[in-house]
Design a protein around this motif. Structure first.
Motif, short mmCIF file in Angstrom:
data_model
loop_
_atom_site.label_atom_id
_atom_site.label_comp_id
_atom_site.label_asym_id
_atom_site.label_seq_id
_atom_site.Cartn_x
_atom_site.Cartn_y
_atom_site.Cartn_z
N PRO A 114 19.08 4.66 4.91
CA PRO A 114 19.37 5.82 4.06
C PRO A 114 18.25 6.87 4.09
N LEU A 115 17.01 6.43 4.17
CA LEU A 115 15.90 7.38 4.17
C LEU A 115 15.78 8.10 5.51
N ILE A 163 18.47 10.86 5.87
CA ILE A 163 18.15 12.16 5.27
C ILE A 163 17.20 12.94 6.17
N ALA A 203 16.87 17.49 1.42
CA ALA A 203 15.67 16.71 1.78
C ALA A 203 14.44 17.24 1.03
N ILE A 255 14.60 16.01 -2.52
CA ILE A 255 14.27 14.58 -2.55
C ILE A 255 12.76 14.41 -2.48
N GLU A 314 19.90 12.70 -5.69
CA GLU A 314 18.53 12.83 -5.19
C GLU A 314 17.70 11.60 -5.54
N HIS A 374 18.70 8.57 -5.73
CA HIS A 374 19.05 7.45 -4.85
C HIS A 374 18.22 7.44 -3.57
N PHE A 375 17.64 8.55 -3.22
CA PHE A 375 16.78 8.63 -2.04
C PHE A 375 15.30 8.74 -2.40
N LEU A 385 12.09 6.10 -1.61
CA LEU A 385 11.16 6.74 -0.67
C LEU A 385 9.71 6.41 -1.01
#
Length: 182
Positions: free
Chosen positions: A13-14, A17, A43, A46, A76, A78-79, A83
């Motif tokens: 997922p990361l 993005i 991005a 995030i 946002e 969720h990432f 991260l």
């Protein structure tokens, strides 16, 4: 050098993005009401949230709770939270105050992001939250509530009871055809 390493890259997922911010930088990734965000803007948002959490003291393994509706800040999170090594705790917006308090205390959330519409649920339990150090307000100014109807203004019968709406036979048959295709 491993020749397979040149041909492969894992899409998480990361990295999804990061990749889309480069490859599809000007394409729209999110549409929310009248707002549109490109992959690059998404991005950046995030990274901004991740940076803010890091500077506020979020450490790897800390929990970040989100008590809000499905809006861009929730997406946002969720990432951004993973991260920087945090753990996202999404809380159901239909829970009662004591249930929310239990979840927050049980998971040990350090940060709580809350939609302004839900502050009345958090306010009574605010002092009982043992681990929450920061409460961050999410204000969804783009949301315009459609015309609301107060319960007291619903049509009443002559006896003062709320009038029920019944489908007439003709309407019901049309409804069945739309739903069941008969």
């Amino acid at each position: 050098m491993n020749p397979e390493a040149l041909d492969r890259s894992f899409l998480t997922p990361l990295t999804f993005i990061q990749r889309n911010a480069k490859v599809y930088s000007h394409k729209v990734s999110i549409i929310y009401n009248q707002k549109r965000f490109t992959y690059r803007e998404f991005a950046e948002r995030i990274n901004c949230l991740a940076s803010a959490l890091h500077h506020a003291g979020l450490e790897k393994g800390n929990r970040v709770a989100f008590f809000c509706f499905n809006t861009p800040p929730m997406l946002e999170a969720h990432f951004a939270v993973p991260l920087i090594g945090g753990i996202l705790v999404s809380i159901n917006t239909r829970l009662a105050s004591q249930e929310v308090a239990y979840i927050l205390n049980d998971c040990g959330a350090k940060f709580l992001f809350i939609d302004t519409e839900l502050t009345n649920i958090i306010r009574p339990i605010q002092n009982s939250l043992k681990t929450v150090k920061y409460i961050i307000n999410i204000s969804d100014t783009s949301f315009k509530c459609p015309r609301t109807i107060e319960f007291t203004t619903l049509p009443k019968t002559s006896t003062g009871k709320i009038q029920k709406y019944l489908l007439r036979e003709k309407e019901w048959i049309g409804y069945e055809k739309r739903i069941y295709g008969s």
